[in-house]
Motif scaffolding. Structure first.
Motif, PDB file in Angstrom:
ATOM      1  N   ALA A 147       0.625  -1.142  -0.013  1.00 23.06           N
ATOM      2  CA  ALA A 147      -0.124  -0.084  -0.035  1.00 23.06           C
ATOM      3  C   ALA A 147       0.961   1.182   0.182  1.00 23.06           C
ATOM      4  N   ALA A 148       2.129   1.323   0.873  1.00 16.43           N
ATOM      5  CA  ALA A 148       2.790   2.337   0.984  1.00 16.43           C
ATOM      6  C   ALA A 148       3.497   2.600  -0.416  1.00 16.43           C
ATOM      7  N   VAL A 149       3.994   1.673  -1.170  1.00 17.84           N
ATOM      8  CA  VAL A 149       4.515   1.786  -2.662  1.00 17.84           C
ATOM      9  C   VAL A 149       3.493   2.170  -3.579  1.00 17.84           C
ATOM     10  N   LEU A 150       2.217   1.852  -3.569  1.00 14.92           N
ATOM     11  CA  LEU A 150       1.336   2.210  -4.387  1.00 14.92           C
ATOM     12  C   LEU A 150       1.039   3.531  -4.133  1.00 14.92           C
ATOM     13  N   VAL A 151       1.013   4.122  -3.016  1.00 13.73           N
ATOM     14  CA  VAL A 151       0.422   5.611  -2.696  1.00 13.73           C
ATOM     15  C   VAL A 151       1.682   6.501  -3.255  1.00 13.73           C
ATOM     16  N   VAL A 152       2.850   6.026  -3.132  1.00 14.91           N
ATOM     17  CA  VAL A 152       4.212   6.922  -3.491  1.00 14.91           C
ATOM     18  C   VAL A 152       4.116   6.824  -4.997  1.00 14.91           C
ATOM     19  N   VAL A 153       3.834   5.889  -5.589  1.00 15.35           N
ATOM     20  CA  VAL A 153       3.922   5.600  -7.060  1.00 15.35           C
ATOM     21  C   VAL A 153       2.863   6.331  -7.810  1.00 15.35           C
ATOM     22  N   LEU A 154       1.441   6.267  -7.103  1.00 14.29           N
ATOM     23  CA  LEU A 154       0.447   7.092  -7.558  1.00 14.29           C
ATOM     24  C   LEU A 154       0.382   8.660  -7.622  1.00 14.29           C
ATOM     25  N   SER A 155       1.049   8.723  -6.448  1.00  7.37           N
ATOM     26  CA  SER A 155       1.111  10.104  -5.928  1.00  7.37           C
ATOM     27  C   SER A 155       2.257  10.896  -7.047  1.00  7.37           C
ATOM     28  N   LEU A 156       3.155  10.416  -7.045  1.00  7.04           N
ATOM     29  CA  LEU A 156       4.196  11.094  -8.228  1.00  7.04           C
ATOM     30  C   LEU A 156       3.511  11.060  -9.487  1.00  7.04           C
ATOM     31  N   LEU A 157       2.785   9.735  -9.804  1.00  3.17           N
ATOM     32  CA  LEU A 157       2.256   9.783 -11.225  1.00  3.17           C
ATOM     33  C   LEU A 157       1.161  10.865 -11.607  1.00  3.17           C
ATOM     34  N   PHE A 158       0.262  11.077 -10.313  1.00  2.38           N
ATOM     35  CA  PHE A 158      -0.673  12.164 -10.605  1.00  2.38           C
ATOM     36  C   PHE A 158      -0.328  13.567 -10.028  1.00  2.38           C
ATOM     37  N   GLY A 159       0.903  13.653  -9.347  1.00  2.00           N
ATOM     38  CA  GLY A 159       1.124  14.651  -8.795  1.00  2.00           C
ATOM     39  C   GLY A 159       2.431  15.714  -9.498  1.00  2.00           C
ATOM     40  N   LYS A 160       3.147  14.739 -10.311  1.00  2.00           N
ATOM     41  CA  LYS A 160       4.264  15.157 -10.899  1.00  2.00           C
ATOM     42  C   LYS A 160       4.432  14.928 -12.382  1.00  2.00           C
ATOM     43  N   GLY A 164      -0.947  13.711 -14.715  1.00  2.00           N
ATOM     44  CA  GLY A 164      -1.480  14.151 -13.408  1.00  2.00           C
ATOM     45  C   GLY A 164      -2.236  15.621 -13.728  1.00  2.00           C
ATOM     46  N   LEU A 165      -1.372  16.440 -14.415  1.00  2.00           N
ATOM     47  CA  LEU A 165      -2.237  17.918 -14.432  1.00  2.00           C
ATOM     48  C   LEU A 165      -3.363  17.681 -15.334  1.00  2.00           C
ATOM     49  N   SER A 166      -3.273  16.831 -16.376  1.00  2.00           N
ATOM     50  CA  SER A 166      -4.565  16.774 -17.087  1.00  2.00           C
ATOM     51  C   SER A 166      -5.741  16.158 -16.274  1.00  2.00           C
ATOM     52  N   LEU A 167      -5.272  15.186 -15.327  1.00  2.00           N
ATOM     53  CA  LEU A 167      -6.326  14.524 -14.610  1.00  2.00           C
ATOM     54  C   LEU A 167      -6.844  15.555 -13.532  1.00  2.00           C
ATOM     55  N   ARG A 168      -6.338  16.295 -13.102  1.00  2.00           N
ATOM     56  CA  ARG A 168      -6.652  17.356 -11.973  1.00  2.00           C
ATOM     57  C   ARG A 168      -7.413  18.444 -12.948  1.00  2.00           C
ATOM     58  N   ALA A 169      -7.112  18.806 -14.300  1.00  2.00           N
ATOM     59  CA  ALA A 169      -8.111  19.677 -14.962  1.00  2.00           C
ATOM     60  C   ALA A 169      -9.507  19.013 -15.132  1.00  2.00           C
ATOM     61  N   GLY A 231     -12.160  10.664   2.419  1.00  2.00           N
ATOM     62  CA  GLY A 231     -12.699  11.639   1.405  1.00  2.00           C
ATOM     63  C   GLY A 231     -12.656  10.967   0.051  1.00  2.00           C
ATOM     64  N   PHE A 232     -13.404  11.244  -0.887  1.00  2.00           N
ATOM     65  CA  PHE A 232     -13.512  10.481  -2.094  1.00  2.00           C
ATOM     66  C   PHE A 232     -12.640  10.860  -3.042  1.00  2.00           C
ATOM     67  N   SER A 233     -11.943  12.113  -3.038  1.00  2.00           N
ATOM     68  CA  SER A 233     -11.055  12.601  -3.962  1.00  2.00           C
ATOM     69  C   SER A 233      -9.567  12.285  -3.334  1.00  2.00           C
ATOM     70  N   SER A 234      -9.235  11.657  -2.711  1.00  2.00           N
ATOM     71  CA  SER A 234      -7.623  11.973  -2.072  1.00  2.00           C
ATOM     72  C   SER A 234      -7.263  10.323  -1.873  1.00  2.00           C
ATOM     73  N   ILE A 235      -6.072  10.101  -2.503  1.00  2.00           N
ATOM     74  CA  ILE A 235      -5.299   8.865  -2.494  1.00  2.00           C
ATOM     75  C   ILE A 235      -4.838   8.542  -1.012  1.00  2.00           C
ATOM     76  N   SER A 236      -4.288   9.776  -0.531  1.00  2.00           N
ATOM     77  CA  SER A 236      -3.632   9.852   0.934  1.00  2.00           C
ATOM     78  C   SER A 236      -4.895   9.500   2.163  1.00  2.00           C
ATOM     79  N   GLY A 237      -6.108  10.216   1.541  1.00  2.00           N
ATOM     80  CA  GLY A 237      -7.270  10.074   2.425  1.00  2.00           C
ATOM     81  C   GLY A 237      -7.650   8.647   2.503  1.00  2.00           C
ATOM     82  N   ALA A 238      -7.508   7.858   1.332  1.00  2.00           N
ATOM     83  CA  ALA A 238      -7.816   6.655   1.306  1.00  2.00           C
ATOM     84  C   ALA A 238      -6.948   5.638   2.351  1.00  2.00           C
ATOM     85  N   ILE A 239      -5.697   6.084   2.409  1.00  2.00           N
ATOM     86  CA  ILE A 239      -4.875   5.450   3.298  1.00  2.00           C
ATOM     87  C   ILE A 239      -5.297   5.813   4.948  1.00  2.00           C
TER      88      ILE A 239
END
Length: 293
Positions: A147-160, A164-169, A231-239
């Protein structure tokens, strides 16, 4: 004190299993605003496909790759057949569509692989081992690491990344995102494919814990309080939500169970979620909706 720490840490580690399912919900919700009730069915489909291929003689890693390819193909088919034709429809319409999709996926899995209950051994012991004077499950420690690895990878993928920029838009305003050249079907397809990969990881871990059977799809119900709290929109919130649910249900079962009765861990997370709905409806990390007049 040592017993309390064992219960607390055991609950926290078990909560990461709930978080793995909740992350799949968050990914879809962030990209399209859809509460994908079929996520539990995709977890079942992934686990059932993998264990069926394994039992037919395919090596572990080949079964894993074939299952991953199947999950990506399923995700692309869902986006093309279901989500794209229903774009700009109401959320209740999309929710009902995913509810029906859940039964279609379960029926398809039953048609392809049958209804037999399968055991799944990932080679990770679930017997408690002593660590720093505490008894903890190696399987739970492994799930927490995944779970920790997934959070880090997904956070980098959708945040950096540009994705990720397109997803947030797209999450903020789909029509505006489309107007500036962002291709919604591509974004949705990528996100559904990533959610399919997350479902595969969750399916393997939950299948190893409970066995691969059709009741595995009901694990989606345990993810609901996790989403409400985190929260429904936060990966960190899911953890964080998973950790809160896991710890609170174990502590409640041990310390409140003798007073309120056994089976407390089955319904206590929902009571906690109801309290969060009353106090903080968006969850700990969710984005509060602002209505301007």
């Amino acid at each position: 004190m040592a017993f309390f720490l064992e219960v607390l840490l055991g609950g926290l580690l078990a909560g990461t299993m709930y978080s793995l399912v909740a992350i799949g919900f968050v990914l879809i919700y962030k990209a399209s605003g859809v509460f994908n009730f079929a996520q539990g069915a995709t977890v079942l489909f992934a686990a059932l496909t993998f264990v069926s291929l394994l039992e037919r003689g395919l090596p572990f890693w080949l079964s894993l790759l074939v299952t991953l390819a199947a999950m990506v193909a399923l995700a692309l088919a869902i986006e093309r057949v279901l989500l794209r034709p229903l774009v700009n429809r109401s959320q209740i319409t999309l929710f009902m569509a995913t509810l029906g999709l859940a039964y279609v996926i379960e029926g398809g899995a039953q048609f392809i692989w049958g209804t037999k209950v399968h055991g799944l051994d990932l080679g990770i012991s679930d017997a408690p081992m002593e660590l720093a004077g505490l008894l903890l499950s190696p399987f739970d420690l492994f799930a927490a690491g995944v779970a920790a690895v997934l959070v880090v990878v997904l956070s980098l993928l959708f945040g950096k990344t540009r994705l990720g920029l397109s997803l947030r838009a797209v999450a903020d305003d789909p029509l505006a995102a489309q107007a500036v050249g962002i291709r919604l079907p591509v974004i949705w397809a990528v996100v559904w494919a990533v959610a399919g990969f997350v479902a595969l990881v969750a399916g393997l871990l939950w299948g190893a814990r409970l066995g691969v059977q059709f009741s595995l799809s009901l694990v989606v119900l345990k993810a609901l309080p996790v989403l409400i709290i985190g929260g429904f929109s936060s990966i960190s919130g899911a953890i964080v939500g998973g950790l809160i649910v896991g710890a609170s249900e174990k502590l409640a079962e041990i310390y409140l169970g003798p007073v309120l009765g056994s089976g407390l861990e089955n319904w206590f997370p929902y009571v906690l979620a109801l309290l969060f709905l009353l106090v903080r409806p968006a969850g700990l990390f969710g984005e509060r909706s602002i209505d301007r007049v």
